[in-house]
Every structure is written in C-alpha cells, then in structure tokens.
Design an enzyme around this catalytic site. Structure first.
Site, PDB file in Angstrom:
ATOM      1  CB  THR A 168       7.010  -8.519   4.339  1.00  0.00           C
ATOM      2  OG1 THR A 168       6.260  -7.794   3.822  1.00  0.00           O
ATOM      3  CG2 THR A 168       6.789  -9.978   3.898  1.00  0.00           C
ATOM      4  N   GLY A 190      12.518  -3.181   0.011  1.00  0.00           N
ATOM      5  CA  GLY A 190      13.312  -2.527  -1.152  1.00  0.00           C
ATOM      6  C   GLY A 190      14.390  -1.865  -0.369  1.00  0.00           C
ATOM      7  CD  GLU A 233       2.153  -1.260   0.163  1.00  0.00           C
ATOM      8  OE1 GLU A 233       3.312  -1.235  -0.251  1.00  0.00           O
ATOM      9  OE2 GLU A 233       2.012  -0.869   1.443  1.00  0.00           O
TER      10      GLU A 233
HETATM   11  C1  LIG Z   1       1.455  11.006  -6.935  1.00  0.00           C
HETATM   12  C2  LIG Z   1       1.219   9.562  -7.582  1.00  0.00           C
HETATM   13  C3  LIG Z   1       2.607   8.756  -7.996  1.00  0.00           C
HETATM   14  C4  LIG Z   1       3.157   8.646  -6.727  1.00  0.00           C
HETATM   15  C5  LIG Z   1       4.639   8.158  -7.068  1.00  0.00           C
HETATM   16  C6  LIG Z   1       5.285   7.589  -6.119  1.00  0.00           C
HETATM   17  C7  LIG Z   1       5.404   6.193  -6.075  1.00  0.00           C
HETATM   18  C8  LIG Z   1       5.444   5.280  -4.837  1.00  0.00           C
HETATM   19  C9  LIG Z   1       5.599   4.032  -5.089  1.00  0.00           C
HETATM   20  C10 LIG Z   1       5.484   3.537  -3.600  1.00  0.00           C
HETATM   21  C11 LIG Z   1       6.264   2.397  -3.489  1.00  0.00           C
HETATM   22  C12 LIG Z   1       5.830   1.029  -3.889  1.00  0.00           C
HETATM   23  C13 LIG Z   1       6.203   0.120  -2.840  1.00  0.00           C
HETATM   24  C14 LIG Z   1       6.461  -1.286  -3.241  1.00  0.00           C
HETATM   25  C15 LIG Z   1       7.256  -2.194  -2.421  1.00  0.00           C
HETATM   26  C16 LIG Z   1       6.158  -2.983  -1.640  1.00  0.00           C
HETATM   27  C17 LIG Z   1       6.083  -2.570  -0.449  1.00  0.00           C
HETATM   28  C18 LIG Z   1       5.375  -3.600   0.544  1.00  0.00           C
HETATM   29  O1  LIG Z   1       4.582  -4.620   0.124  1.00  0.00           O
HETATM   30  S1  LIG Z   1       4.882  -3.266   2.159  1.00  0.00           S
HETATM   31  C19 LIG Z   1       3.987  -4.541   2.940  1.00  0.00           C
HETATM   32  C20 LIG Z   1       2.672  -4.396   2.288  1.00  0.00           C
HETATM   33  N1  LIG Z   1       2.025  -5.419   3.269  1.00  0.00           N
HETATM   34  C21 LIG Z   1       0.557  -5.552   3.233  1.00  0.00           C
HETATM   35  O2  LIG Z   1      -0.117  -4.867   2.372  1.00  0.00           O
HETATM   36  C22 LIG Z   1       0.070  -6.257   4.030  1.00  0.00           C
HETATM   37  C23 LIG Z   1      -1.300  -7.051   3.607  1.00  0.00           C
HETATM   38  N2  LIG Z   1      -2.083  -7.198   4.854  1.00  0.00           N
HETATM   39  C24 LIG Z   1      -2.779  -6.274   5.752  1.00  0.00           C
HETATM   40  O3  LIG Z   1      -2.954  -5.103   5.251  1.00  0.00           O
HETATM   41  C25 LIG Z   1      -3.704  -6.876   6.853  1.00  0.00           C
HETATM   42  O4  LIG Z   1      -3.006  -7.712   7.517  1.00  0.00           O
HETATM   43  C26 LIG Z   1      -4.992  -7.066   6.470  1.00  0.00           C
HETATM   44  C27 LIG Z   1      -5.786  -6.063   5.853  1.00  0.00           C
HETATM   45  C28 LIG Z   1      -5.086  -8.261   5.098  1.00  0.00           C
HETATM   46  C29 LIG Z   1      -5.871  -7.965   7.577  1.00  0.00           C
HETATM   47  O5  LIG Z   1      -5.406  -7.217   8.711  1.00  0.00           O
HETATM   48  P1  LIG Z   1      -6.025  -7.550  10.093  1.00  0.00           P
HETATM   49  O6  LIG Z   1      -5.578  -6.705  10.944  1.00  0.00           O
HETATM   50  O7  LIG Z   1      -5.936  -9.088  10.185  1.00  0.00           O
HETATM   51  O8  LIG Z   1      -7.399  -7.049  10.048  1.00  0.00           O
HETATM   52  P2  LIG Z   1      -8.868  -7.657   9.746  1.00  0.00           P
HETATM   53  O9  LIG Z   1      -8.833  -8.564   8.417  1.00  0.00           O
HETATM   54  O10 LIG Z   1      -9.166  -8.709  11.108  1.00  0.00           O
HETATM   55  O11 LIG Z   1      -9.800  -6.517   9.675  1.00  0.00           O
HETATM   56  C30 LIG Z   1      -9.847  -5.698  10.872  1.00  0.00           C
HETATM   57  C31 LIG Z   1     -10.602  -4.479  10.446  1.00  0.00           C
HETATM   58  O12 LIG Z   1      -9.648  -3.725  10.129  1.00  0.00           O
HETATM   59  C32 LIG Z   1     -10.051  -3.011   8.898  1.00  0.00           C
HETATM   60  N3  LIG Z   1      -8.981  -2.574   8.045  1.00  0.00           N
HETATM   61  C33 LIG Z   1      -7.825  -3.413   7.679  1.00  0.00           C
HETATM   62  N4  LIG Z   1      -6.844  -2.833   7.117  1.00  0.00           N
HETATM   63  C34 LIG Z   1      -7.221  -1.659   7.175  1.00  0.00           C
HETATM   64  C35 LIG Z   1      -6.770  -0.323   6.791  1.00  0.00           C
HETATM   65  N5  LIG Z   1      -5.602  -0.209   6.035  1.00  0.00           N
HETATM   66  N6  LIG Z   1      -7.348   0.775   6.958  1.00  0.00           N
HETATM   67  C36 LIG Z   1      -8.550   0.759   7.686  1.00  0.00           C
HETATM   68  N7  LIG Z   1      -9.029  -0.113   8.088  1.00  0.00           N
HETATM   69  C37 LIG Z   1      -8.544  -1.691   7.856  1.00  0.00           C
HETATM   70  C38 LIG Z   1     -10.773  -4.100   8.286  1.00  0.00           C
HETATM   71  O13 LIG Z   1     -11.723  -3.462   7.323  1.00  0.00           O
HETATM   72  C39 LIG Z   1     -11.608  -4.657   9.354  1.00  0.00           C
HETATM   73  O14 LIG Z   1     -12.975  -3.870   9.609  1.00  0.00           O
HETATM   74  P3  LIG Z   1     -14.031  -4.361  10.191  1.00  0.00           P
HETATM   75  O15 LIG Z   1     -15.050  -3.226  10.383  1.00  0.00           O
HETATM   76  O16 LIG Z   1     -13.735  -5.047  11.464  1.00  0.00           O
HETATM   77  O17 LIG Z   1     -14.660  -5.314   9.157  1.00  0.00           O
HETATM   78  C1  LIG Z   2       8.784  -7.235  -5.553  1.00  0.00           C
HETATM   79  C2  LIG Z   2       8.296  -7.137  -4.040  1.00  0.00           C
HETATM   80  C3  LIG Z   2       8.616  -6.253  -3.132  1.00  0.00           C
HETATM   81  C4  LIG Z   2       8.119  -6.081  -1.830  1.00  0.00           C
HETATM   82  N1  LIG Z   2       8.654  -5.167  -1.151  1.00  0.00           N
HETATM   83  C5  LIG Z   2       8.373  -4.914   0.312  1.00  0.00           C
HETATM   84  C6  LIG Z   2       8.813  -4.073   1.180  1.00  0.00           C
HETATM   85  O1  LIG Z   2       9.456  -2.922   0.628  1.00  0.00           O
HETATM   86  N2  LIG Z   2       8.616  -4.147   2.371  1.00  0.00           N
HETATM   87  C7  LIG Z   2       7.795  -5.190   2.873  1.00  0.00           C
HETATM   88  O2  LIG Z   2       7.593  -4.942   4.127  1.00  0.00           O
HETATM   89  N3  LIG Z   2       7.276  -6.005   2.236  1.00  0.00           N
HETATM   90  C8  LIG Z   2       7.549  -6.006   0.703  1.00  0.00           C
HETATM   91  N4  LIG Z   2       7.201  -7.010  -0.074  1.00  0.00           N
HETATM   92  C9  LIG Z   2       6.315  -8.026   0.629  1.00  0.00           C
HETATM   93  C10 LIG Z   2       4.610  -8.103   0.035  1.00  0.00           C
HETATM   94  O3  LIG Z   2       4.022  -6.944   0.773  1.00  0.00           O
HETATM   95  C11 LIG Z   2       4.269  -9.397   0.531  1.00  0.00           C
HETATM   96  O4  LIG Z   2       4.760 -10.350  -0.320  1.00  0.00           O
HETATM   97  C12 LIG Z   2       2.668  -9.425   0.116  1.00  0.00           C
HETATM   98  O5  LIG Z   2       1.885  -8.768   0.997  1.00  0.00           O
HETATM   99  C13 LIG Z   2       2.125 -10.864   0.225  1.00  0.00           C
HETATM  100  O6  LIG Z   2       2.240 -11.480   1.523  1.00  0.00           O
HETATM  101  P1  LIG Z   2       2.765 -12.895   1.383  1.00  0.00           P
HETATM  102  O7  LIG Z   2       4.288 -12.928   0.667  1.00  0.00           O
HETATM  103  O8  LIG Z   2       2.991 -13.321   2.812  1.00  0.00           O
HETATM  104  O9  LIG Z   2       1.812 -13.875   0.621  1.00  0.00           O
HETATM  105  P2  LIG Z   2       1.081 -15.078   1.188  1.00  0.00           P
HETATM  106  O10 LIG Z   2      -0.089 -14.381   2.265  1.00  0.00           O
HETATM  107  O11 LIG Z   2       1.566 -16.208   2.134  1.00  0.00           O
HETATM  108  O12 LIG Z   2       0.253 -15.516  -0.018  1.00  0.00           O
HETATM  109  C14 LIG Z   2       0.418 -16.768  -0.773  1.00  0.00           C
HETATM  110  C15 LIG Z   2      -0.953 -17.207  -0.979  1.00  0.00           C
HETATM  111  O13 LIG Z   2      -1.788 -17.437   0.159  1.00  0.00           O
HETATM  112  C16 LIG Z   2      -3.151 -16.694  -0.261  1.00  0.00           C
HETATM  113  N5  LIG Z   2      -3.502 -16.247   0.973  1.00  0.00           N
HETATM  114  C17 LIG Z   2      -2.790 -15.673   2.085  1.00  0.00           C
HETATM  115  N6  LIG Z   2      -3.894 -15.330   3.158  1.00  0.00           N
HETATM  116  C18 LIG Z   2      -5.112 -15.576   2.717  1.00  0.00           C
HETATM  117  C19 LIG Z   2      -6.241 -15.134   3.268  1.00  0.00           C
HETATM  118  N7  LIG Z   2      -6.615 -14.690   4.485  1.00  0.00           N
HETATM  119  N8  LIG Z   2      -7.472 -15.644   2.608  1.00  0.00           N
HETATM  120  C20 LIG Z   2      -7.146 -16.307   1.214  1.00  0.00           C
HETATM  121  N9  LIG Z   2      -6.110 -16.475   0.709  1.00  0.00           N
HETATM  122  C21 LIG Z   2      -4.832 -16.291   1.492  1.00  0.00           C
HETATM  123  C22 LIG Z   2      -2.820 -15.567  -1.206  1.00  0.00           C
HETATM  124  O14 LIG Z   2      -4.077 -15.300  -1.905  1.00  0.00           O
HETATM  125  C23 LIG Z   2      -1.717 -16.322  -2.141  1.00  0.00           C
HETATM  126  O15 LIG Z   2      -2.380 -17.062  -3.035  1.00  0.00           O
HETATM  127  C24 LIG Z   2       7.503  -7.174  -1.568  1.00  0.00           C
HETATM  128  C25 LIG Z   2       7.117  -8.265  -2.166  1.00  0.00           C
HETATM  129  C26 LIG Z   2       7.462  -8.306  -3.687  1.00  0.00           C
HETATM  130  C27 LIG Z   2       7.016  -9.302  -4.448  1.00  0.00           C
END
Ligand SMILES: CCCCCCCCCCCCCCC/C=C/C(=O)SCCNC(=O)CCNC(=O)[C@H](O)C(C)(C)COP(=O)(O)OP(=O)(O)OC[C@H]1O[C@@H](n2cnc3c(N)ncnc32)[C@H](O)[C@@H]1OP(=O)(O)O
Ligand SMILES: Cc1cc2nc3c(=O)[nH]c(=O)nc-3n(C[C@H](O)[C@H](O)[C@H](O)COP(=O)(O)OP(=O)(O)OC[C@H]3O[C@@H](n4cnc5c(N)ncnc54)[C@H](O)[C@@H]3O)c2cc1C
Length: 666
Positions: free
Chosen positions: A149, A188, A431
C-alpha cells in the site's frame, strides 16, 4: 507462588449446569487433542516466563515505551518458541497466533514477518530464491514486512507508483518513489523494526511498463539498523488501534537491488531484460488470498474472545429485579442479554467451521497451481473475498455488541474489549477493503449468472443458481436445510436483480463500467446474500459431518448453536426472505418462538460453551472475563495500578488547582 482465588459462586453453578463435556468441545475446536495439548503446554511455558510479566500495565506507557516493550517481549516470545520447537514438532500457526496475545497486549511489531513476509517468499519465490531467503527469514536473522500500500493507493494496486526500472548493464533494478503519493504507507513493523521488506512495485524494462511485481529489499543495515542510503523510512504515528504494530512509511531514491531480488516464481526478468510472462498475472496477488482465508479464522478467534468475556461477566453480574421482592438477577437471565451474546458464540463456531473447509479449498488450489492448473482459482478468489469481508465485518459488530453488553465496565480498557475491537475492526479494511472485496465477488457472481443462463455447469459454491433457475421454489418448511435453501434463493434473486439492473443501464446506452457503478449497491447486497448462504450452508454441513463423530450430548449442543445461527439470520433478513423465497408470515412467527426456545436451550450451556474456547486469562487480559469471575476485585486491583493512585496528592493540585480555587474564592 501466585495466590489461588476462590471461583465466583455463580460461575461454579453455571459450570455445574453444563450438559456436555467441555474438554471434548475444546479438542474439536482446536482440531484434535494433540493440538490442544501442544497449545496448553506452550501457553504454560509462557505463563512462567517472568520477563513477560508487565510491571506497569501497557496502557500507562507512552507510545515509544509501549513499542519498545512490545519488541522486547516479542524477542523473548520468539526465543521461547525456538526452544520449544527444538524439542518437539513445529508449533501450529494458529497456536502461535493465539499465544501471541498473551505476550503482546495489542498487535506485535513482527506480525507481518510471519503473516506475510515469509508466506510471500514461499508463494512467490523460485526454489533458488526460497533456498536463499527462507532459512534466514524463518530463523529471523532477517526480519521483514509486506510493503504494498502507498499513500495514494491501497485498493487499486495496478495504480501503485513505486517504480522498479531494470538496468541490464548492471543486472539491477532501480527503485524510486517519484511523488509523495508513491510512498509506501501502512506496512506493519516497517516503522522502526524490520530490516527487509517485500516491496510491490511497477516494473519497467527499456521504458515499457510490465505491471506490479514483488521484490525483496533490504532497507536497513544489519549491524547498525540505520536506513541504507536511498531509503527514507519511518513510523506513521498513532492509529485507532494497532498501537504496537509499528506501521511505517517508506520511500526510495535511486535505490539499487540485484536482479535476483525480484520474486520470480510467476513472471521473470532475464539477464538481458527479456520479460517472461507467468501463467496468470493475478498469481502475484497470491499472498493476499492466503491472508484473506486466515482472516476468517482470526475473526472466529476475536469473536470467541469477546464472547468469553461478555458471557462470563453476564453470569457474574447481577442487576435489577425481574420480580419485586426477589433478589437481583444475573444479567444473563435477561432474554435480551442472551439475544446479544449467544449469537456471538454461534458466530465464532460458524467462522471456525467455514475456515476448516475454506482452508482445504485453498490448499487444493495451491496444489493445483503447482501442476499448472488454475481452474478453481477464480472460485477461491471470490469465496475468500466475500468471506473475509463478511467475517471481519460481523466480528466487528459482535465485539462491539459484547462491549455494550458489559454496560459501563465494558468501556474500561481493563475489560480488554476496546483493544479487541481495535484489532478486529482493522481487519474490515486491511487485506482488501470491505466493499471492494464484496464487489470482487459480485464480479464473479455476474459471470456465474450468465453461465447459469447459458445452461453451463457451475462451480460448487454457485451451483445453487442452476437449481434456482430449474426448479420452482421449494415449499417452505422451518427446517435448517430448507432455510439454507431460502438463503440461496435470496442470493440468487439478488444476483439476478443486480444483473438485470446492469443490463437495463446498458440498454439505456450506458457503458458497462458506468452501468456497473450504477448497480453497485445491488451488487454488494447480492454478494452479502451469497456470503450468508455460503456461511449457513457450510456451517450446517460441517456440523452434520462432525456430529456423527462426537458424543450425543455434544452433538445436541452443536445442533442448537447451528440452528440458532440460521434462525437468527432468518429473522434478521426476514424482509429479503419474504421477497425472494416462499417463507410466509406464519413461518416467521413460528421461527420467532423457535429462536426463544433455542436461547433457553443454550442458556445452561452458555458458560460451558465459552470455557470450551479455552482462552487463558493471560490471553484474555480482561478484568470482566477471567475464569474465576473475580470481576469487581480485578477492576479495583487494576484501577489501583493507575499512576494517579500512587501518590495521595497530585502535583497539579499545587501547581494549578490550588491557585485556581483560591482565585475563584476571591
Ligand atoms: C492457520 C490460521 C491462523 C493463522 C495465523 C496467522 C495469522 C496471520 C495474520 C496475517 C497478517 C495479517 C496482516 C494484516 C496487515 C494487513 C496487510 C495488508 O493490508 S497488505 C495489502 C492488502 N491490499 C489489498 O488487499 C489490496 C486490495 N486490492 C486488490 O486486491 C486488487 O487491486 C483488486 C482485486 C481490488 C483489483 O485488482 P485488479 O488488478 O484491478 O483486478 P480487476 O478488478 O481488474 O480484476 C481482474 C481479474 O483478476 C481477478 N483477480 C483479482 N484479484 C485476484 C486474486 N487475488 N486471485 C485471483 N484472481 C484475482 C478478478 O477476479 C478479475 O477476474 P476476471 O475473470 O477478469 O473477472
Ligand atoms: C491496520 C492496518 C494495517 C495495514 N497493514 C498493511 C500492511 O502491512 N501492508 C500493506 O501493504 N498495507 C497495509 N494496510 C493497508 C490496507 O491494505 C489498505 O488500507 C486497504 O487495502 C484499503 O485501501 P485504501 O486505504 O486505499 O482505501 P480506499 O480504496 O481509498 O478506500 C476508501 C473508500 O473508497 C471506496 N472504494 C475504493 N475503491 C472502490 C471501488 N473500486 N469501488 C467502490 N468503492 C471503492 C472504499 O469502499 C472505501 O469506502 C493496512 C491498513 C490498516 C488499516
């Protein structure tokens, strides 16, 4: 030796009422007796490590002290774990995850190391890269995080701005953060803890963009821990929760890394700069799929923690009279209280059961991908998105409901409910943001609907669409199986409505993308209904499956819980069922009674059920929820730890209050 206190009499009585074997349920929830034993043994070792006991409650420490204490304790935890694993099997990830809460009061600054850094090396690295990085990462000779991110983009990862430009002359990538919005923001442990990270960046070769890819980057010197030249890194500051997670920012200025640092299991860059495409570019998103699956399990655990606290407290707390002249009742005897709390227990079970089959589905896809087969990936992506979204959102609501169910004391930090809420609610956003993930599933559902209309065979999780198209709606019966069908009818109806809404806008001349946006409220509702149908169906099937292998007394209680979950959601979504299924008003009236009967059936087992989660006092860290039920004594003991209670008169009296009062008197 620690003083052993008498157990609260109400809790003693509650435990005597229990109709099933608590230990049997604990083994079932843990996944077997051996897992429970391993967990208890490890937790017991941790309990006796003196250095892990906090002299001053963390809540009174400054931001900096709190972080430093968390690092200190995480290092001890890791050493204890290493010693433990030297003698026995490697601990199960779930057991480590749980034990972590007994040590770090909030979120560990190393959370992302095991949670995403190591899994990304495994999931995205070639065998050679794994051989190079994994031993160091597993031994924690290097500590990493997952830096995806940025300030400007979290959801739309194709829009990430960090660049990795290949220089064939030196066989290196040059990393840059061209604008302030390109800075990594959130990872994190990045703030001041890690020395490595997986950086997700836009790949450029000879001026051409090849999309986002993961790179292993060392950001700090291993000896001095100072940021390497070309790296700007720091902590992002206080948040709603995640106080000790050490979330950070990161920018690059012409920072060079060797070619081998691009994780190349999927796509590759050859020495001469040739780009070799992978089987599916979305495999780069693989770690997120894994974590989304795990979040369903985390949600089960966070819900169990809150339920344990609130149910035990409700058994101990007496307030008001049901009848004049009678003693004040245990608040758990108010039906409204049971309505708030028993769904919390059932929800935790629903998520645990869902996780069991979802994790198997995940393992199957990973196995298939190893054989270059990806047929089940879209279904897994759709399931992991909506189940992550729904489980984290429900868990957030349930934790807050449990806090409210504890009245004023639930607002005390010492109840631990505010901290639990802090990390539970974060999972709704991280996530993959809630709405965004529901829309990903909706995308899959629209395709599935189209396939159903074309008479194609559908994947198991959406096969109900075909049944719905083929058959007349089944005659309604108030049985769990028919109600689950009812949820599928609601989902199918909402999927059809959303699909038709898109078509209507397209026919009216809108682009598909605009039509999608115009229908998106309906799309997320369809996705939510699909999630609920999946949760109820999976929970029911798993309960039926396990019931045959447990004692009849436990099977009965598990059956009460699954019925409660299904009837609760029937009543919550009665309006939808009236629109989309054959349920009638009279059926709903019967189910209201059924719901009340179920609350009464669960009532004697409520404390036994939360005891079966087997969450130790060290993990719960709650004045309200401890096993012995010494609620009031603990509240007072914790209050006495306030630094403001350490001196009879605080200096602010002499400095400010006294002169202020004197002036007021004049
Ligand atoms: C054993 C159990 C206990 C375990 C204990 C251990 C605990 C562990 C805890 C773990 C730690 C927790 C971490 C916490 C900290 C947080 C970290 C984070 O937040 S990291 C950052 C996370 N960020 C995101 O999640 C970003 C979200 N955005 C996206 O994923 C993508 O941008 C999107 C999916 C929203 C859009 O992607 P884009 O490329 O624009 O795709 P399209 O929408 O155009 O879709 C195209 C096509 O791709 C398919 N697609 C999308 N994603 C996937 C995927 N992941 N896998 C497979 N396919 C995917 C989608 O369905 C579309 O398909 P189509 O056929 O064209 O319709
Ligand atoms: C506690 C915490 C820990 C994190 N840890 C990590 C980490 O370790 N590593 C890492 O890489 N990231 C991490 N993140 C980031 C996290 O993955 C992002 O904040 C999350 O994926 C949401 O993205 P954003 O902040 O850009 O929200 P935005 O996408 O800006 O969302 C803002 C609003 O816009 C709306 N929106 C955005 N796009 C669309 C769409 N296509 N259609 C409709 N509505 C839409 C959403 O629904 C939301 O209401 C962490 C976040 C938090 C809060």
């Amino acid at each position: 030796m620690a003083t052993v206190h008498k157990i609260n009499e109400d809790l003693v009585k509650e435990r005597q009422k229990c109709t099933f074997n608590v230990q049997e349920l604990t083994y079932l929830l843990d996944g077997g007796e051996e897992v429970t034993k391993e967990r208890r043994e490890f937790e017991n070792i941790l309990r006796n490590v003196k250095e892990l006991q906090d002299e001053v409650p963390e809540v009174y420490l400054s931001h900096k002290e709190r972080y430093e204490n968390a690092v200190r304790k995480t290092c001890i935890l890791q050493n204890v774990r290493n010693d433990f694993e030297k003698k026995r099997e490697v601990l199960s990830p779930r057991n480590i995850f749980r034990a972590g809460y007994a040590v770090i009061k909030d979120v560990s600054p190393f959370f992302l190391h095991n949670g995403m850094f190591v899994p990304t090396i495994i999931g995205q690295g070639t065998p050679e890269q794994q051989a190079e990085w994994l031993p160091k990462a597993k031994a924690m000779a290097i500590i990493g995080t997952y830096a995806q991110t940025e300030l400007g983009h979290g959801t739309f990862i194709r829009g990430l701005e960090t660049t990795a430009t290949y220089d064939a002359k030196t066989e290196e990538f040059i990393l840059n953060s061209p604008k302030v919005t390109s800075y990594k923001w959130w990872p994190g442990g990045l703030g001041t803890t890690v020395n490595h990270c997986i950086t997700v960046a836009q790949l450029y070769i000879n001026g051409k963009k090849y999309g986002i890819h993961p790179f292993i980057v060392q950001i700090r010197d291993l000896e001095t821990h100072k940021p390497l030249p070309g790296i700007k890194v720091g902590e992002i500051g206080p948040k709603m929760g995640f106080a000790t997670a050490n979330n950070g920012f990161l920018g690059f200025q012409n920072f060079r890394i060797p070619r081998k640092n691009m994780l190349m299991k999927n796509a590759q860059v050859l020495k001469d700069g040739t780009f070799v495409k992978g089987m599916n570019e979305k495999l780069t998103y693989g770690t997120m799929v894994m974590v989304r699956v795990n979040i369903v399990s985390d949600s089960a655990f966070h819900t169990a923690m809150a339920a344990t606290i609130a149910v035990r407290y409700a058994a101990v707390r007496h307030q008001s009279q049901l009848k004049a002249k009678e003693p004040e009742v245990q608040i758990i005897d108010y039906l409204t209280q049971q309505h708030k709390l028993f769904i919390a227990i059932a929800t935790s079970h629903a998520f645990s059961n869902t996780y069991t089959w979802l994790y198997q589905a995940y393992l199957k896809v990973v196995e298939d991908l190893g054989k270059q087969k990806q047929d089940h990936l879209p279904e897994l992506h759709a399931l992991s998105c909506c189940l992550k979204a729904t489980s984290s959102r429900d868990a957030g609501v349930i934790v807050e409901q449990c806090r409210l169910a504890c009245g004023g004391h639930g607002y005390m930090a010492s109840s631990n409910l505010p901290i639990i809420y802090g990390y539970t609610t974060a999972a709704i956003t991280y996530e993959g943001e809630h709405t965004v993930l529901l829309l990903q599933t909706a995308r899959y559902l629209m395709k599935a609907w189209m396939s159903a209309l074309e008479g194609k065979v559908l994947a198991p999780s959406v096969a109900y669409l075909v049944d719905w198209l083929k058959s007349d709606k089944q005659r309604w019966q108030n049985t769990p199986e028919v109600i689950v069908k009812g949820f599928q009818h609601v989902a199918a109806g909402k999927i059809k409505d959303a699909f038709d809404a898109i078509q209507k806008h397209v026919k009216a001349g809108k682009d598909y993308e605009d039509a999608w946006n115009l229908a998106s409220v309906q799309l997320i509702k369809a996705s939510e209904a699909h999630s609920r149908a999946i949760l109820c169906d999976g929970y029911l099937r798993e309960t039926v499956r396990t019931s045959s292998s447990v004692s009849p007394s436990l099977a009965k209680v598990l059956n009460h819980l699954v019925q409660l979950y299904i009837v609760y959601w029937t009543l919550e979504t009665a309006g939808d069922l009236l629109v989309y299924s054959n349920i009638g008003k009279d059926d709903i009236a019967v189910l209201k009674e059924k719901y009340e009967e179920l609350l009464a059936l669960i009532r004697p087992n409520a404390v036994g059920l939360v005891d079966a989660f087997d969450i130790s006092d060290e993990i719960l860290q709650s004045t309200l929820g401890s096993y012995d039920g010494r609620v009031y004594e603990r509240l007072m003991e914790e209050a006495m730890k306030s630094p403001l209670n350490k001196e009879p008169v605080n200096q602010s009296f002499h400095k400010y209050l006294k002169p202020f009062i004197k002036k007021a008197k004049l």
